[in-house]
Design a protein around this motif. Structure first.
Motif, PDB file in Angstrom:
ATOM      1  N   ARG A  23       0.842  -1.193   0.000  1.00 52.79           N
ATOM      2  CA  ARG A  23       0.000   0.000   0.000  1.00 52.79           C
ATOM      3  C   ARG A  23       0.877   1.243   0.000  1.00 52.79           C
ATOM      4  NH1 ARG A  23      -2.588   0.226   6.032  1.00 52.79           N
ATOM      5  NH2 ARG A  23      -3.693   1.954   5.089  1.00 52.79           N
ATOM      6  N   LEU A  24       0.294   2.345  -0.426  1.00 55.13           N
ATOM      7  CA  LEU A  24       0.982   3.620  -0.340  1.00 55.13           C
ATOM      8  C   LEU A  24       1.150   3.972   1.126  1.00 55.13           C
ATOM      9  CD1 LEU A  24       2.066   6.048  -1.991  1.00 55.13           C
ATOM     10  CD2 LEU A  24      -0.208   7.055  -1.763  1.00 55.13           C
ATOM     11  N   LEU A  25       2.369   4.281   1.539  1.00 55.27           N
ATOM     12  CA  LEU A  25       2.653   4.505   2.953  1.00 55.27           C
ATOM     13  C   LEU A  25       2.718   5.988   3.303  1.00 55.27           C
ATOM     14  CD1 LEU A  25       3.315   2.953   5.571  1.00 55.27           C
ATOM     15  CD2 LEU A  25       5.724   3.137   4.961  1.00 55.27           C
ATOM     16  N   TYR A  26       3.467   6.770   2.523  1.00 54.97           N
ATOM     17  CA  TYR A  26       3.606   8.194   2.768  1.00 54.97           C
ATOM     18  C   TYR A  26       3.592   8.939   1.448  1.00 54.97           C
ATOM     19  CZ  TYR A  26       5.853   6.924   7.255  1.00 54.97           C
ATOM     20  OH  TYR A  26       6.153   6.405   8.483  1.00 54.97           O
ATOM     21  N   ALA A  27       3.217  10.204   1.514  1.00 49.34           N
ATOM     22  CA  ALA A  27       3.511  11.162   0.449  1.00 49.34           C
ATOM     23  C   ALA A  27       3.974  12.428   1.149  1.00 49.34           C
ATOM     24  CB  ALA A  27       2.290  11.439  -0.409  1.00 49.34           C
ATOM     25  N   TRP A  28       5.030  13.040   0.649  1.00 50.28           N
ATOM     26  CA  TRP A  28       5.561  14.205   1.337  1.00 50.28           C
ATOM     27  C   TRP A  28       6.142  15.204   0.348  1.00 50.28           C
ATOM     28  CZ3 TRP A  28       8.048   9.632   0.975  1.00 50.28           C
ATOM     29  CH2 TRP A  28       9.405   9.627   0.638  1.00 50.28           C
ATOM     30  N   ALA A  29       6.338  16.417   0.860  1.00 50.72           N
ATOM     31  CA  ALA A  29       6.842  17.510   0.039  1.00 50.72           C
ATOM     32  C   ALA A  29       8.103  18.079   0.660  1.00 50.72           C
ATOM     33  CB  ALA A  29       5.773  18.602  -0.074  1.00 50.72           C
ATOM     34  N   ASN A  30       8.902  18.715  -0.175  1.00 52.26           N
ATOM     35  CA  ASN A  30      10.069  19.471   0.277  1.00 52.26           C
ATOM     36  C   ASN A  30      11.103  18.612   0.992  1.00 52.26           C
ATOM     37  OD1 ASN A  30       8.722  21.824  -0.592  1.00 52.26           O
ATOM     38  ND2 ASN A  30       7.588  21.866   1.316  1.00 52.26           N
ATOM     39  N   GLY A  31      11.338  17.403   0.541  1.00 44.44           N
ATOM     40  CA  GLY A  31      12.336  16.596   1.215  1.00 44.44           C
ATOM     41  C   GLY A  31      12.519  15.237   0.581  1.00 44.44           C
ATOM     42  N   PHE A  32      13.022  14.310   1.383  1.00 45.19           N
ATOM     43  CA  PHE A  32      13.316  12.972   0.878  1.00 45.19           C
ATOM     44  C   PHE A  32      13.301  11.987   2.034  1.00 45.19           C
ATOM     45  CE2 PHE A  32      17.584  12.857   2.642  1.00 45.19           C
ATOM     46  CZ  PHE A  32      17.892  14.194   2.748  1.00 45.19           C
ATOM     47  N   LEU A  33      13.425  10.713   1.710  1.00 54.71           N
ATOM     48  CA  LEU A  33      13.435   9.634   2.692  1.00 54.71           C
ATOM     49  C   LEU A  33      14.878   9.231   2.966  1.00 54.71           C
ATOM     50  CD1 LEU A  33      11.301   7.826   4.110  1.00 54.71           C
ATOM     51  CD2 LEU A  33      11.666   6.179   2.285  1.00 54.71           C
ATOM     52  N   ASN A  45     -14.866  -6.955  -4.097  1.00 58.40           N
ATOM     53  CA  ASN A  45     -16.210  -7.557  -4.083  1.00 58.40           C
ATOM     54  C   ASN A  45     -16.887  -7.413  -2.719  1.00 58.40           C
ATOM     55  OD1 ASN A  45     -15.973  -8.357  -6.817  1.00 58.40           O
ATOM     56  ND2 ASN A  45     -14.800 -10.159  -6.189  1.00 58.40           N
ATOM     57  N   GLY A  46     -16.784  -6.215  -2.151  1.00 58.97           N
ATOM     58  CA  GLY A  46     -17.469  -5.900  -0.909  1.00 58.97           C
ATOM     59  C   GLY A  46     -16.773  -6.343   0.357  1.00 58.97           C
ATOM     60  N   LYS A  47     -15.583  -6.931   0.233  1.00 59.20           N
ATOM     61  CA  LYS A  47     -14.850  -7.404   1.413  1.00 59.20           C
ATOM     62  C   LYS A  47     -13.469  -6.758   1.461  1.00 59.20           C
ATOM     63  CE  LYS A  47     -17.064 -11.951   1.406  1.00 59.20           C
ATOM     64  NZ  LYS A  47     -16.842 -13.414   1.314  1.00 59.20           N
ATOM     65  N   PRO A  48     -12.946  -6.510   2.677  1.00 58.80           N
ATOM     66  CA  PRO A  48     -11.595  -5.951   2.777  1.00 58.80           C
ATOM     67  C   PRO A  48     -10.566  -6.877   2.136  1.00 58.80           C
ATOM     68  CG  PRO A  48     -12.717  -5.845   4.899  1.00 58.80           C
ATOM     69  CD  PRO A  48     -13.580  -6.684   3.989  1.00 58.80           C
ATOM     70  N   GLN A  49      -9.606  -6.282   1.457  1.00 62.52           N
ATOM     71  CA  GLN A  49      -8.524  -7.076   0.882  1.00 62.52           C
ATOM     72  C   GLN A  49      -7.836  -7.876   1.976  1.00 62.52           C
ATOM     73  OE1 GLN A  49      -5.367  -5.138  -1.692  1.00 62.52           O
ATOM     74  NE2 GLN A  49      -4.194  -5.615   0.132  1.00 62.52           N
ATOM     75  N   SER A  50      -7.478  -9.102   1.686  1.00 61.60           N
ATOM     76  CA  SER A  50      -6.780  -9.956   2.641  1.00 61.60           C
ATOM     77  C   SER A  50      -5.430  -9.345   3.022  1.00 61.60           C
ATOM     78  CB  SER A  50      -6.552 -11.337   2.019  1.00 61.60           C
ATOM     79  OG  SER A  50      -5.632 -12.081   2.782  1.00 61.60           O
ATOM     80  N   ALA A  51      -5.008  -9.603   4.249  1.00 56.07           N
ATOM     81  CA  ALA A  51      -3.682  -9.152   4.696  1.00 56.07           C
ATOM     82  C   ALA A  51      -2.576 -10.035   4.124  1.00 56.07           C
ATOM     83  CB  ALA A  51      -3.609  -9.156   6.218  1.00 56.07           C
ATOM     84  N   ASN A  52      -2.954 -11.167   3.542  1.00 55.74           N
ATOM     85  CA  ASN A  52      -1.987 -12.089   2.946  1.00 55.74           C
ATOM     86  C   ASN A  52      -1.694 -11.636   1.514  1.00 55.74           C
ATOM     87  OD1 ASN A  52      -0.344 -14.243   2.402  1.00 55.74           O
ATOM     88  ND2 ASN A  52      -2.000 -15.719   2.144  1.00 55.74           N
ATOM     89  N   VAL A  53      -0.689 -10.777   1.363  1.00 57.15           N
ATOM     90  CA  VAL A  53      -0.339 -10.214   0.063  1.00 57.15           C
ATOM     91  C   VAL A  53       1.111 -10.552  -0.267  1.00 57.15           C
ATOM     92  CG1 VAL A  53      -2.012  -8.331   0.162  1.00 57.15           C
ATOM     93  CG2 VAL A  53       0.264  -8.011   1.134  1.00 57.15           C
ATOM     94  N   SER A  54       1.438 -10.499  -1.544  1.00 61.33           N
ATOM     95  CA  SER A  54       2.790 -10.804  -2.005  1.00 61.33           C
ATOM     96  C   SER A  54       3.209  -9.760  -3.044  1.00 61.33           C
ATOM     97  CB  SER A  54       2.818 -12.205  -2.620  1.00 61.33           C
ATOM     98  OG  SER A  54       4.074 -12.473  -3.209  1.00 61.33           O
ATOM     99  N   TYR A  55       4.223  -8.988  -2.699  1.00 61.60           N
ATOM    100  CA  TYR A  55       4.676  -7.905  -3.575  1.00 61.60           C
ATOM    101  C   TYR A  55       5.392  -8.465  -4.800  1.00 61.60           C
ATOM    102  CZ  TYR A  55       7.226  -3.678  -4.989  1.00 61.60           C
ATOM    103  OH  TYR A  55       7.738  -2.622  -5.681  1.00 61.60           O
ATOM    104  N   TYR A 102       1.082  -6.530  -7.028  1.00 61.07           N
ATOM    105  CA  TYR A 102       1.148  -7.525  -5.969  1.00 61.07           C
ATOM    106  C   TYR A 102       0.011  -8.516  -6.135  1.00 61.07           C
ATOM    107  CZ  TYR A 102      -2.477  -4.671  -3.617  1.00 61.07           C
ATOM    108  OH  TYR A 102      -3.617  -3.965  -3.310  1.00 61.07           O
ATOM    109  N   ALA A 103       0.120  -9.635  -5.435  1.00 60.62           N
ATOM    110  CA  ALA A 103      -0.925 -10.658  -5.453  1.00 60.62           C
ATOM    111  C   ALA A 103      -1.723 -10.567  -4.154  1.00 60.62           C
ATOM    112  CB  ALA A 103      -0.314 -12.044  -5.594  1.00 60.62           C
ATOM    113  N   ALA A 104      -3.040 -10.689  -4.275  1.00 61.32           N
ATOM    114  CA  ALA A 104      -3.931 -10.685  -3.109  1.00 61.32           C
ATOM    115  C   ALA A 104      -5.203 -11.427  -3.463  1.00 61.32           C
ATOM    116  CB  ALA A 104      -4.267  -9.255  -2.693  1.00 61.32           C
ATOM    117  N   ASP A 105      -5.636 -12.295  -2.586  1.00 58.64           N
ATOM    118  CA  ASP A 105      -6.907 -13.002  -2.764  1.00 58.64           C
ATOM    119  C   ASP A 105      -7.006 -13.704  -4.121  1.00 58.64           C
ATOM    120  OD1 ASP A 105      -7.983 -12.130  -0.227  1.00 58.64           O
ATOM    121  OD2 ASP A 105      -8.216 -10.157  -1.119  1.00 58.64           O
ATOM    122  N   GLY A 106      -5.900 -14.313  -4.555  1.00 61.81           N
ATOM    123  CA  GLY A 106      -5.924 -15.094  -5.785  1.00 61.81           C
ATOM    124  C   GLY A 106      -5.936 -14.294  -7.068  1.00 61.81           C
ATOM    125  N   ARG A 107      -5.572 -13.036  -7.006  1.00 66.13           N
ATOM    126  CA  ARG A 107      -5.565 -12.197  -8.201  1.00 66.13           C
ATOM    127  C   ARG A 107      -4.370 -11.241  -8.147  1.00 66.13           C
ATOM    128  NH1 ARG A 107      -9.773 -12.113  -5.550  1.00 66.13           N
ATOM    129  NH2 ARG A 107     -11.355 -12.121  -7.185  1.00 66.13           N
TER     130      ARG A 107
END
Length: 200
Positions: A21-31, A70-80, A94-99
């Motif tokens: 998932r997208l974790l941060y977005a920021w301005a005027n700097g870097f990580l 399909n009306g349900k939260p995405q599974s936490a079991n994901v693969s980047y 990434y893969a999630a819920d068989g797709r």
């Protein structure tokens, strides 16, 4: 957690490869990843898995991943699966819920907004977005895809970011924009009539 800087200046993103998932977005700097990778002459990781942000964070992931399938939260079991750039903008997969899910990220039309497009390999899927802690707008929704516009949900300044010494001799659009983006007003106020924590 790769950091990706889009083509628009003064804006950067970080993607979480664990939760996909997208974790941060920021301005005027870097990580700054030195706390994770160690100093340049150390040759190994330091064991600290938190990066330091320099600049003003205007978006931060909060709560559970927002994608609904399909009306349900995405599974936490994901693969980047990786990322690539398309016309200078990142596209993650990434893969999630068989797709396979792809997520394209780019700056939105207003200052410090983010356009996020989700697409599923299952073209019959109905995708939804639920995030009670982030102002957002659904821009497009059809079978197999969803595009949302994320608005600022944070106004946090980190590690040595120095606000410019703004001196305003007379009111102008440029002076207003400088104040609005520098002092975190954007976290509560929109420029285009959209609802947020404060008035537009």
């Amino acid at each position: 957690m790769p950091a990706v800087r889009p083509s628009v200046a003064q804006m950067a993103y970080a993607w979480d490869t664990t939760e996909c998932r997208l974790l941060y977005a920021w301005a005027n700097g870097f990580l700054d990843m030195e706390s994770h990778w160690g100093a340049p002459n150390s040759g190994r990781r330091s064991g600290n898995y938190s990066a330091r942000l320099f600049g003003q964070v205007f978006y931060k992931a909060k709560g559970k991943p927002p994608l609904q399938i399909n009306g349900k939260p995405q599974s936490a079991n994901v693969s980047y699966h990786g990322n690539k750039r398309i016309k200078g903008h990142p596209k993650f997969s990434y893969a999630a819920d068989g797709r396979k899910i792809t997520v394209s990220v780019r700056p939105g039309p207003a200052v410090q907004t983010i356009e996020v497009k989700y697409a599923s390999s299952e073209q019959s899927d109905t995708l939804g977005y639920v995030d009670p802690k982030t102002p957002f707008e659904v821009l497009d929704s059809k079978k197999g895809s969803l595009t949302v516009l994320l608005r600022p949900n944070a106004a946090e300044t980190y590690h040595g970011f120095r606000k410019p010494n703004i001196k305003i001799a007379e009111a102008s659009v440029e002076a207003g924009k400088a104040l609005y983006t520098t002092y975190g007003c954007i976290a509560c106020h929109s420029l285009d009539g959209a609802k947020n924590h404060g008035p537009t």
